[in-house]
Structure formats: structure tokens, C-alpha cells
Design an enzyme around this catalytic site. Structure first.
Site, PDB file in Angstrom:
ATOM      1  N   GLU A 105       2.684   5.119  -3.767  1.00 44.41           N
ATOM      2  CA  GLU A 105       2.712   6.218  -4.881  1.00 44.41           C
ATOM      3  C   GLU A 105       4.036   7.129  -5.068  1.00 44.41           C
ATOM      4  O   GLU A 105       4.518   7.368  -6.184  1.00 44.41           O
ATOM      5  CB  GLU A 105       1.683   7.103  -4.481  1.00 44.41           C
ATOM      6  CG  GLU A 105       0.256   6.649  -4.530  1.00 44.41           C
ATOM      7  CD  GLU A 105      -0.136   5.791  -3.589  1.00 44.41           C
ATOM      8  OE1 GLU A 105       0.386   5.664  -2.593  1.00 44.41           O
ATOM      9  OE2 GLU A 105      -0.843   4.531  -3.803  1.00 44.41           O
ATOM     10  N   ASP A 117      -9.196   4.078  -1.757  1.00 44.22           N
ATOM     11  CA  ASP A 117     -10.037   4.518  -0.826  1.00 44.22           C
ATOM     12  C   ASP A 117     -11.283   5.113  -1.286  1.00 44.22           C
ATOM     13  O   ASP A 117     -11.381   6.221  -1.051  1.00 44.22           O
ATOM     14  CB  ASP A 117      -9.221   5.373   0.290  1.00 44.22           C
ATOM     15  CG  ASP A 117      -8.159   4.956   0.885  1.00 44.22           C
ATOM     16  OD1 ASP A 117      -7.852   3.714   0.805  1.00 44.22           O
ATOM     17  OD2 ASP A 117      -7.426   5.698   1.515  1.00 44.22           O
ATOM     18  N   ASP A 128       0.870  -1.205   0.067  1.00 41.63           N
ATOM     19  CA  ASP A 128      -0.043   0.080  -0.268  1.00 41.63           C
ATOM     20  C   ASP A 128       0.929   1.083  -0.041  1.00 41.63           C
ATOM     21  O   ASP A 128       2.112   1.095   0.092  1.00 41.63           O
ATOM     22  CB  ASP A 128      -1.015   0.037   1.240  1.00 41.63           C
ATOM     23  CG  ASP A 128      -1.945   1.191   1.352  1.00 41.63           C
ATOM     24  OD1 ASP A 128      -2.324   1.592   0.245  1.00 41.63           O
ATOM     25  OD2 ASP A 128      -2.479   1.177   2.503  1.00 41.63           O
TER      26      ASP A 128
HETATM   27  C1  NOJ Z   1      -4.423   3.265   2.937  1.00 39.09           C
HETATM   28  C2  NOJ Z   1      -5.351   2.337   1.844  1.00 39.09           C
HETATM   29  O1  NOJ Z   1      -5.856   2.760   0.768  1.00 39.09           O
HETATM   30  C3  NOJ Z   1      -6.415   1.623   2.842  1.00 39.09           C
HETATM   31  O2  NOJ Z   1      -6.896   0.327   2.161  1.00 39.09           O
HETATM   32  C4  NOJ Z   1      -5.525   0.824   4.278  1.00 39.09           C
HETATM   33  O3  NOJ Z   1      -6.752   0.388   4.929  1.00 39.09           O
HETATM   34  C5  NOJ Z   1      -5.127   2.268   4.845  1.00 39.09           C
HETATM   35  N1  NOJ Z   1      -3.994   2.888   4.132  1.00 39.09           N
HETATM   36  C6  NOJ Z   1      -4.253   1.550   6.074  1.00 39.09           C
HETATM   37  O4  NOJ Z   1      -3.107   0.816   5.898  1.00 39.09           O
END
Ligand code: NOJ
Length: 962
Positions: free
Chosen positions: A546, A620, A543
């Protein structure tokens, strides 16, 4: 994205009240748009848009200042090398830009342009920077893996003082007409122009120049206000090389629709971006970013970028890969009638004119002339690679949330799935499993014995995925931090110091996966003996790659940061996430000596080529109906952009969705290539067994549908791996001759199964209209009723809350496994069911590809690949590649598959003369036996069920129908 953990309930209540009040005065929770640049706030974008406006306003007198200097043009080994001269002032001073035009055996053409002075490192950097002096020329090194063999048959067929015509491609059908002054290229197929470079004269290669310090008050000869240091949101980008953008207008002649350039939330057929009714005002942007609470129907950048565009009109597809990893913007306008302003032909087809603008790097563009969408997908796949053959479990259902908080919690969720008899394959651990966000550790209080989780899961064939982000906590007594520092494997700031930023753990450093040593080090961290608590069924989630940097400019790193080999972050930004994903993929391959298993790694950031390393998801999203609808379009777009292994958080990351929305989301996601439920830490639990009556049962039915179709999904992934084909296929891709489907983005075919699905993504909606692309017969998937359809028209289907609108097109043979079980692993040796949808001509065909779903043994022939064919006289199964399977020495898995049969065949449609019978004769392995047939004919549904067929799936067999 920020954590709101630790807020007391009072604060949460106060915040809710505040946001409710805010709703009354402005838009609801949405992205903080001012955190991200608009084109006018990015100097290079603004300059190029202004350049375009200037060119348009002076259209009759505008002359592009680029000319090709060709003393002795020659085509050698499929390549033309020349120099473009850019005239930079009234005195006629010129800048030399070496250009190479390559014609590839695949029929793809490639144009690269560089700046000679920078190739020679003959420039000075400002601020004492140690950054590289060349233009970034390594995007291909990361993205391109094949397809570069030259077309030795390409030849110059015409040449004069103004142009060179090169014939190339399959049977010499393609032609590039290279205009010398001003420089332009017209790409033609069968004598017709399809793609034109620099038709509008917007080619702009900002050459290096020294900054001239002028006394105050003295006028600048040129508008230099955006050339040097630029400040945005409190951060200053020092731009040690000054302005260096590269831009070009690329016209798609006769094409009204263009697709691709993910990741965005707008429609599949991309919108115009220069204002006007229903259009965007801003260009589409590609600059991988952690965009908090992103908005719908927007050209704003998101987490990943694929600078690949495809244009389609009836019977013709063309495409383009703009291989540049820097911040990139694309303007789109469409012209009615001929693009030639002097043409009187108002009836001429519409064209799309695009304007590509990148901040830095060389110019490197690939042109695909089709003519079919299949050609485009295949050739793009040859260049950038195709979807890796997945771990089979990865196609099952994944249960995630931020966070399952302890070992007991995880085990309890696992048990509850069993209690409710809901299938699932993977449970996920978000960041809270770690010891204070130190990756490669487990929290010593809540996860005291993580191996016991792995073992409990393994007893049902299930897996564990844990998150590992690229930011490493800068704290003492954390060996990983110490190693990162001492081995000097992190990204540096512009002054050469290890770059420090803020993310989940607080103060952090970022691994620099452009550095080969960092990638080697990364491998060591994943070894089972080093990453305590992990075992063979642990896989990884990447995650924030970017990379996301809280408080960084646009929530990421400064552009003047330095990576390995002193490339600036500006040069490589969009590649960053892919190099991290790639490193993890390689690390999983080397966890243990002698273990050759396919990794599974999910990524949030991506670029052209990321499909080779695993799956992506759309970040998200919000638990609302609009996001559900948009997810379908976004995933279709991922597929035609070469990265089909994609999903969106079910049922929305932020917010607490109502039961109807969750249920519809499960039904939709049963058709996401990557099917994972996930939710923000502040949301209420919503595992499917918590939904209550009737929703739990309906969500379970959707999950079982997914599991029963896993053999078809796996075969579809096999195609994606073989030829780059999308998994969710839009109408234009499957029916390139049907004009009415070119802008449809809310329904899709699943691979080549003939399953046409249109999920319900609206509240209180209990019927839907599916567009029918052809004049084949269509059946309802669940009732087998023949549906009255008409080519090019919509048909209305009922969609009560427990129904997914889904048709089977006549002519296909679908493979299923019908016994519901707890995980895909437990279905591995179950018998198969074939569902045959008989076409208008009483025919059908379909394929099944299956291997052990885990190792690389398929590369050694350890797979079963069958072709099923129904003709009016016979139904048969043969090896799809005509292999003599007897000659293959079976390994363990292939041996076990000897006992797996096709046990049931459901024949939908067809004529009663053939199928209304009591039995059929089955022939296989030198024997003949009879199998019972139950024929059903009622309420418009005609189908025959052949029971106890009893043929081994890996053997040839046939059923004669006379
Ligand atoms: C951002 C991610 O997009 C999300 O899916 C994740 O739960 C949070 N970071 C925490 O790791």
C-alpha cells in the site's frame, strides 16, 4: 497487521481472556478505527464538505466562482482548450486554470484541469522542500494504456455567450454542453442529460498561495487552520505546498444506483454517505491502507482503490473515471424526484449526486455514456487495460497459510492432498520461509533445499508461490539492502534521506518502483541464477504494497516522503502498490533469456490498471459468516470495476472457523476467480483433508466442481482479457433491462456460461431464494430438473450442506473436463464434455477458448477458439473467428491438442421428439459415424447423454437432428 508470533501460550490464553472480557463491554475484535482518519480529521476533506454545506445552505444565492474564458473557442483534433478563471476575492483577483476537454473516438470524453502557476513552477515551497512544484500529472502515465485516439468528427453544433454544445461519440449521439459561467458541463445522450459536472457548484480547485505569517492574535481572513502542517496520530504532515485539493460534484441524472469505487465492504449499490437512516456518515474513502481486522458494511478505505464509478438504470449505463492517485473521498446522496428543486414532478426518477474530493494532483476525469454495461466495461478496459491472460494453473486451487514452516512440511501437505485425492495446483510460502525476513533468501535451517520442493511439485504439474514484500531489511551483510542503498533506489523522506520505517523485518527501506532504475534492478533479483531456490514453477506474491508501514501515519508512509522525480508520496500514494506489482510482473518476464512465459503475481494494493499484472485478494478478512457474504459482493464489484481476477482468503484469515463455515466457504470460493485458502499464523491448520467427515468430502466435491469447469473459467478469462468483461456478472450487467435486479449483490452469473450461482453464506441455512432475471427456462445444475421460475421473482432451491445453489439458464453450452485429477496441468490434454441447456426456442450456444495456458504463443495464433451452436435442426462446432485453422502452423501444444476430443455431450431439456433417440449421426473431417444416445426422463429432469462422440475439439463437426 501485526505478528503475534513468539507469544507464549500463556500470553495467548491471557489475551483471549481479555478479548472475551472486552466482548462483554464493547464490540468484538475489529479495526482500530482511530488509527485511520475520518473526513473531519483530513483538512482537505473537511474543507470540501464544509464548502458543500455552505453551498447547500445558500442554494439560491450560491455562485460557483469559476468561469471559462474563451476568446476564440475552437475544437481542434477533437479537443477544446480554454482557461477557467477562478475569482479568489472581492477585488476580483483571478487564478488561471487551463482546461482541456477531449472527445475520444471511443465516445469517451476527458476533462483535464491544471493550475497555470504551478505548471510554470512559479510557486515557493515551505520548509525548504525539494518536492516538485507542479500538480501531479502522471497518473495517466501509469494507468492509461490506450483508447486516447481523438474523435475527429466531434463538432461544435451550437455556441453563444453562455455555452458551447459539442456533438461527439458514436453517430454523434453524445453531446457535451459546456456552460461558461459558472463553469459546468452537462453530458447528454440522445438529448437527455445523464452526467452533470458542477451542478451544485462544488467545484473547488485549491490554488497555491503563500503562507502569510500573521502576528499572534490577528484574525485570519479565511479559516486557515487545516491549510498547513497537520498532525494525526503523532505524525505531522508538513504539506510544503499548502492546501491544494481538487473537488467536484458529479450528478447522475435519473440514476438511483451507482456501483464501483472499490475496495469497500458495503453493498454493491453504493450507499448514501451524509447520514440518515441506514446511510453512512462518512464518505467512501480511497487511500490504500493496511486496515487491520477490517469491519463490514463500511465506507472506510481498504488495501486498494479504483476510482471508477458506474451508474445504471433500466436500459442505461454511464460511468466515470476520476483519475487521481491521491487520498480521495466520495460523498454520495440520492434525491427523490427531479433534482431541480423547482420541479413539481415528484414522480421523476431518483438521481444520485456524488462529490469527489482529492487531496492533490490535477483534475483528470473520463466520462462514459454507455448505453450498455458492456460498453462501459469495454471502454474502461481500452483505457486502463484488461485482465492479463492468466497462467492456467492460477485458475485452479491455491493452498496457502502463514506459514508452512519447512521443506518437509510443504512436501507433507503436498502428499496429503494426493492421499486424499483432492486437486490443487499451488502451494504458497508466506514470510517465514525467508532467512529472517530478508527477501530473495530461504531460511538456511528449515528450507535447505527449496529446489527439491519445486521438483516434487513439478512432478504433478504443481507450482510454488513465494512472498516478496517491498520493504527491504536494513541490515548489514544483506546484499539486496546494500544495493538498494548504494544505487539509491529507495523512497526518500522529506529531507531527501532514505526513508526508514518499520515492517516485518524491523527497520526497513522501501524500493521506489516509480524509479526506472529501481525497476531494472528489481528484474535482476528474480533471475533464476540470483534468486537461489526458485525455478520455472515458482511464482510471486506481493503483499504490504500500500505500502504498509507499522507505526507510520495510518499504517503507511508519511505523505511528505519523496519518490523518484521528487513527487511527494501524497501525489502517488494509490499508485504505489501498482508500480510495485507491475515491476514484479516485468521481472518475472525476464527471469531467463528466451523464456516467454506469463507471470503470475498476486497483489494486495491496487489501482486502475492493476488488472494488467495479475490477481488481487481482499486482504485480512475474518473467519465469520459476514465476511463470507461480503466477499461475494466485493468480488462482484471488482469485476465491474475492471479488475475481476480477485479472491478472498478461504475460510477467513483471522480465527478458527467451524466446519460448516469452512465447507460453505469452499463452495462459495469454487466461484471466486482467484481461489486460495489462507490463514493467520495463530490459527489452527485447516487444509481440506483435515475437516473430517462429511466436510472433507464436501469440500473436495466443491474443488472438483471447480476443476471440471476450468475450460469454462479459462474461456471467461479470455473474454475478460478481450473486452474487459467481468467474470462474476451481477444481474444488472447481464440483464440491463430487468429493473428488479439492480441492487442484487449475492448472486451472479459466471461469465457467459449461463451458470447462475447463489452461494450459501449463512449458518444453518439449507435453502435459498434465487432471483430470476428473465423468462428463459432454468435447470438445476446437478439434477438437470427444470425449475419452475418466473421472471422477476425468486425461486427457492434446496441447499443441504453438500449442495451449492446453482442453475443453468436455457440457451448455453458449457465446456467441462470431467475426469478428476490432481492438478490442472494433468488435465491439459483430457477430452471435453459439453453440457447444453436447451432454451425455450430449442437453441443454445457457447464457446471454448483454449491455449497452452503458459506462454505468449496465443499471440501467434496458437489457440483453439470454437463456437458451438444448437439450432432446432443441428448441433455444430465452428471456428469462432471463422479462421481457416488448416493454415495455422501448429506448435507443440497445438499438435498435442489434435488428440483431444469432445467425447461426451449432455443435452438438458429440449423436446423428447428430438432427443429421445438411440443414436445420432456425427459428421466431421469428411466422415460420418453414429454415437449412442441415452435418454433420461424422470422426476422432472429430461436429458440426453451422447457418448463417445469422438470429434476432435479443434475441428468443425455437426450432428443433424432430423
Ligand atoms: C499480511 C497479509 O495480508 C497476509 O495475508 C499475510 O499472511 C501476512 N501479511 C504475512 O505475510
Amino acid at each position: 497487521m501485526r505478528s503475534t508470533m513468539g507469544l507464549s501460550w500463556k500470553w495467548t490464553a491471557l489475551l483471549s481472556l481479555l478479548s472475551a472480557l472486552l466482548c462483554l463491554i464493547g464490540p468484538a475484535l475489529a479495526v482500530k478505527e482511530h488509527d485511520f482518519k475520518k473526513c473531519a480529521q483530513a483538512g482537505f476533506c473537511k474543507r470540501n464538505r464544509d464548502y458543500a454545506d455552505k453551498a447547500a445552505s445558500q442554494s439560491s444565492t450560491w455562485i460557483s466562482p469559476y468561469q471559462v474564458a474563451l476568446d476564440s473557442p475552437s475544437l481542434k483534433d477533437g479537443q477544446i482548450q480554454a482557461v477557467i478563471l477562478k475569482t479568489i476575492n472581492a477585488a476580483g483577483e483571478k487564478v488561471r486554470l487551463p482546461v482541456t476537454i477531449s472527445f475520444l473516438q471511443s465516445g469517451v470524453a476527458r476533462v483535464t484541469i491544471d493550475e497555470e502557476r504551478r505548471q510554470n513552477k512559479d510557486i515557493e515551497l515551505r520548509h525548504g522542500s525539494v518536492a516538485r512544484k507542479e500538480r501531479y500529472n502522471e497518473a495517466a502515465k501509469w494507468s492509461i494504456v490506450g483508447g486516447l485516439e481523438p474523435d475527429l468528427k466531434a463538432e461544435i453544433v451550437h455556441q453563444d455567450d453562455s455555452q458551447i454544445n459539442v456533438q461527439y461519440g458514436l453517430e454523434g449521439k453524445f453531446e457535451a454542453v459546456i456552460k461558461l459561467s459558472p463553469f459546468a458541463i452537462d453530458f447528454r445522450r440522445d438529448g437527455v442529460s445523464h452526467i452533470k459536472f458542477n451542478e451544485r457548484g462544488l467545484f473547488n480547485f485549491e490554488h497555491w498561495r503563500p503562507k502569510v505569517e500573521r502576528p499572534e492574535g490577528e484574525e485570519n481572513p479565511e479559516e486557515e487552520s487545516t491549510w498547513w502542517d497537520e498532525t494525526f496520530g503523532g505524525s505531522t504532515d508538513t504539506k510544503p505546498r499548502g492546501p491544494e485539493s481538487v473537488a467536484l460534484d458529479i450528478s447522475f441524472h435519473g440514476y438511483e444506483h451507482v456501483y464501483g469505487i472499490p475496495e469497500h465492504t458495503g453493498p454493491l449499490s453504493l450507499k448514501q454517505t451524509r447520514g440518515g437512516d441506514g446511510n453512512y456518515d462518512e464518505p467512501y474513502r480511497m487511500y490504500n491502507a493496511d486496515v487491520f481486522e477490517y469491519i463490514l458494511d463500511s465506507p472506510m478505505t481498504l488495501y486498494g482503490s479504483i476510482p471508477f464509478m458506474q451508474a445504471h438504470r433500466k436500459d442505461s449505463s454511464v460511468g466515470l473515471l476520476w483519475l487521481n492517485a491521491a487520498d480521495t473521498w466520495v460523498d454520495i446522496i440520492k434525491t427523490k424526484g427531479s433534482s431541480n428543486p423547482l420541479s413539481l414532478n415528484a414522480e421523476a426518477p431518483s438521481s444520485t449526486q456524488t462529490h469527489w474530493i482529492s487531496e492533490a494532483g490535477i483534475f483528470d476525469v473520463f466520462v462514459f455514456l454507455g448505453p450498455t454495461p458492456q460498453d462501459i466495461s469495454k471502454k474502461y478496459g481500452e483505457l486502463t487495460g484488461t485482465t492479463a491472460m492468466p497462467q492456467e494453473f492460477a485458475l485452479g486451487y491455491h493452498q496457502c497459510r502463514w506459514n508452512y514452516i519447512s521443506e518437509d512440511d510443504v512436501k507433507d501437505v503436498d502428499r496429503r492432498f494426493d492421499k486424499w485425492q483432492i486437486p490443487y495446483d499451488v502451494i504458497w510460502l508466506d514470510i517465514e520461509y525467508t532467512d529472517e525476513i530478508k527477501y530473495f533468501t530461504f531460511d538456511p535451517h528449515s528450507f535447505t533445499d527449496p529446489i527439491s520442493i519445486g521438483k516434487q511439485l513439478d512432478s504433478h504439474g504443481r507450482k510454488l508461490v513465494v512472498i516478496i514484500d517491498p520493504h527491504i531489511k536494513r541490515v548489514d551483510n544483506y546484499p539486496i539492502n546494500e544495493q538498494l542503498q548504494s544505487l539509491d533506489l529507495a523512497v526518500h523522506d522529506k529531507d531527501g534521506k532514505i526513508y526508514e520505517g518499520d515492517c516485518w523485518p524491523g527497520l526497513s527501506n522501501w524500493i521506489d518502483c516509480f524509479n526506472p532504475k529501481a525497476r531494472e534492478w528489481w528484474k535482476t533479483l528474480y533471475k533464476y541464477e540470483n534468486f537461489n531456490g526458485t525455478m520455472e514453477n515458482t511464482f510471486i506474491w506481493n503483499d504490504m504494497n500500500e505500502p504498509s508501514v507499522f507505526h507510520g501515519p495510518e499504517t503507511t508512509m508519511p505523505k511528505d516522503n519523496l519518490h523518484f522525480d521528487d513527487w511527494e508520496h501524497r501525489d502517488v500514494h494509490n499508485l504505489n502498490g501498482m508500480t510495485y506489482h507491475h515491476s514484479t510482473f516485468e521481472a518475472l518476464k525476464s527471469r531467463k533469456k528466451g523464456e516467454f512465459r506469463r507471470p503470475f503475481v498476486l497483489t494486495r494494493a491496487f489501482f486502475s490498471g492493476s488488472q494488467r499484472f495479475g490477481a488481487m485478494w481482499t486482504g485480512d478478512n475474518l473467519a465469520d459468516w459476514g465476511h463470507l457474504q461480503t466477499s461475494i459482493t466485493m468480488l462482484i464489484n471488482q469485476g465491474i470495476s475492471g479488475f475481476p481476477f480477485s479472491g478472498a482468503d478461504v475460510a477467513g484469515f483471522f480465527g478458527d472457523p467451524e466446519s460448516e463455515l469452512i465447507t460453505r466457504w469452499y463452495q462459495t470460493a469454487a466461484f471466486y476467480p482467484f481461489f486460495r485458502a489462507h490463514a493467520h499464523i495463530d490459527t489452527r491448520r485447516r487444509e481440506p483433508y483435515l475437516l473430517g467427515d462429511p466436510y472433507t468430502a464436501i469440500a473436495t466435491a466443491a474443488l472438483r466442481l471447480r476443476y471440471s469447469l476450468l475450460p469454462s473459467w479459462y474461456t471467461t478469462f479470455f473474454y475478460a482479457n478481450r473486452d474487459g468483461s467481468p467474470i462474476l456478472r451481477p444481474m444488472f450487467w447481464t440483464h440491463p433491462s430487468s429493473e428488479g435486479g439492480l441492487a442484487i449483490d449475492d448472486q451472479f452469473f459466471l461469465g457467459s456460461t449461463g451458470l447462475l450461482v447463489k452461494p450459501i453464506a449463512e449458518k444453518d441455512k439449507y435453502s435459498t431464494d434465487i432471483w430470476i432475471p428473465d423468462d428463459e427456462v432454468y435447470y438445476d445444475y446437478f439434477t438437470y430438473k427444470t425449475v419452475k421460475t418466473e421472471q422477476g421473482k425468486h425461486v427457492t432451491l434446496d441447499a443441504p450442506i453438500d449442495r451449492i445453489p446453482m442453475l443453468i439458464r436455457g440457451g448455453h453450452i458449457i465446456t467441462r473436463r470431467d475426469i478428476p485429477r490432481r492438478s490442472s496441468a494433468l488435465m491439459r490434454f483430457d477430452d471435453y464434455t459439453l453440457v447444453i441447456s436447451v432454451s425455450k426456442n430449442n437453441e443454445a450456444e457457447g464457446e471454448l477458448y483454449v491455449d497452452d495456458g503458459d506462454s505468449y504463443d496465443y499471440l501467434e495464433g496458437q489457440y483453439i477458439y470454437r463456437k458451438f451452436t444448437l439450432t432446432p435442426n443441428v448441433l455444430s462446432s465452428t471456428d469462432a473467428e471463422g479462421r481457416d485453422t488448416k493454415k495455422i502452423k501448429p506448435g507443440k501444444w497445438l499438435k498435442a491438442m489434435r488428440d483431444v476430443h469432445v467425447q461426451k455431450i449432455i443435452v438438458v431439456g429440449g423436446t423428447p421428439d428430438v432427443w429421445n433417440r438411440k443414436e445420432v449421426q456425427v459428421q466431421s473431417e469428411g466422415r460420418t459415424w453414429s454415437a449412442n444416445v441415452d435418454y433420461h426422463a424422470a422426476d422432472g429432469a429430461y436429458y440426453a447423454v451422447i457418448n463417445r462422440v469422438g470429434v476432435r475439439v479443434g475441428e468443425n463437426w455437426s450432428i443433424k437432428l432430423d
